[in-house]
Design an enzyme around this catalytic site. Structure first.
Site, PDB file in Angstrom:
ATOM      1  N   GLU A 156      -5.144  20.794   1.192  1.00 62.12           N
ATOM      2  CA  GLU A 156      -3.654  20.905   1.388  1.00 62.12           C
ATOM      3  C   GLU A 156      -3.059  19.427   1.436  1.00 62.12           C
ATOM      4  OE1 GLU A 156      -0.501  22.243   4.855  1.00 62.12           O
ATOM      5  OE2 GLU A 156      -2.817  22.128   5.517  1.00 62.12           O
ATOM      6  N   GLU A 207       2.740  28.266  10.932  1.00 62.57           N
ATOM      7  CA  GLU A 207       2.361  27.017  11.335  1.00 62.57           C
ATOM      8  C   GLU A 207       3.616  26.335  11.856  1.00 62.57           C
ATOM      9  OE1 GLU A 207      -0.563  23.228   9.900  1.00 62.57           O
ATOM     10  OE2 GLU A 207       0.856  24.052   8.389  1.00 62.57           O
TER      11      GLU A 207
END
Length: 270
Positions: A143, A236
């Site tokens: 990520e 998230e």
């Protein structure tokens, strides 16, 4: 195949078994767990802990979607191999014990890729780690917020079919990048799980999905027709304030998006 909707443990008020039970209570299909560490909760590789979490998830009917090594943002993925490789090995072992299909390695803060040296060190660390993941039948995902050309270079330098990039629908915005553009440009290399948020802000009460500045709708639309279908939309946004109404509203939004993803996939098959 079903597109599931999940939560991230590190953005919830409870952690560990309580986070898994919360996921079940609000109707999420799964949860991504954090490895833990100083300031991040109990380490998942403590004696018997991974087995306990797996048992709780089985009992609750919640899929363990992924393990994230967020402590690497504190240690630095770009640290010397003697520092970072033991951590990566522990992550791979724990992911195996949990039975998750995906191991997430973030590149933020002390792991940020900011220059040629940090890029080279990141690629070397990921190349070493992906050999462990591949041997265990796990996908390893980076990520990061690299622009497309550099992200493609990272994929080439890691050089493994078990390596993917993890798409976040807001992080790139903070670095002047358009997530929808990234979704299109890097379409062949995305992991099949996506982080959904639509800030700003990045922490604290954030806008509901679809109501912020991240353009999450455009990003999900850009992913339609990807070679690898999206298998999990994972919330998230920051729910650590315990505000259940926001969490449930975002889950409902993501559930509708998951239905659209399934319909898009059916269209490809007919």
């Amino acid at each position: 195949m079903t597109c599931r909707v999940g939560l991230t443990e590190w953005r919830l008020a409870p952690s560990g078994a309580a986070a898994i039970r919360l996921a079940a209570a609000v109707g999420a299909d799964g949860i991504q767990l954090d490895f833990g560490g100083p300031g991040r909760g109990v380490l998942v590789d403590g004696p018997g802990r991974a087995g306990q979490l797996r048992a709780v998830a089985d009992e609750a009917g919640v899929d363990l979607l992924a393990l994230a090594g967020n402590l690497l943002n504190d240690i630095g993925l770009t640290s010397q191999p003697a520092v970072v490789q033991p951590v990566l090995a522990r992550l791979a072992d724990t992911a195996t014990e949990l039975g998750v299909p995906l191991l997430i390695v973030p590149s933020f803060r002390r792991s940020a890729i900011t220059d040629a040296m940090s890029f080279t060190r990141t690629a070397a660390a990921l190349r070493w780690a992906v050999s462990l993941a591949e041997a265990r039948g796990i996908v390893l995902a980076s990520e990061n917020v690299l622009p497309p050309a550099r992200a493609r270079q990272l994929v080439e330098e890691v050089g493994s079919p078990a390596f993917r990039l993890l798409l976040d629908t807001f992080n790139p915005v903070r670095y002047g990048l358009d997530p929808a553009w990234l979704a299109t440009e890097l379409r062949p290399w995305w992991a099949d799980q996506i982080h959904l948020k639509d800030g700003p802000p990045d922490t604290g009460p954030s806008p509901l999905l679809g109501a912020g500045q991240g353009g999450v709708r455009r990003t999900l639309t850009a992913l339609r027709g990807s070679p690898a279908p999206v298998r999990a939309l994972v919330l998230e946004n920051d729910y650590r304030d315990g505000h259940g109404a926001r969490l449930r509203a975002d889950l409902e939004w993501a559930r509708r998006a998951a239905v659209n993803a399934r319909e898009s996939e059916k269209g490809k098959l007919t």
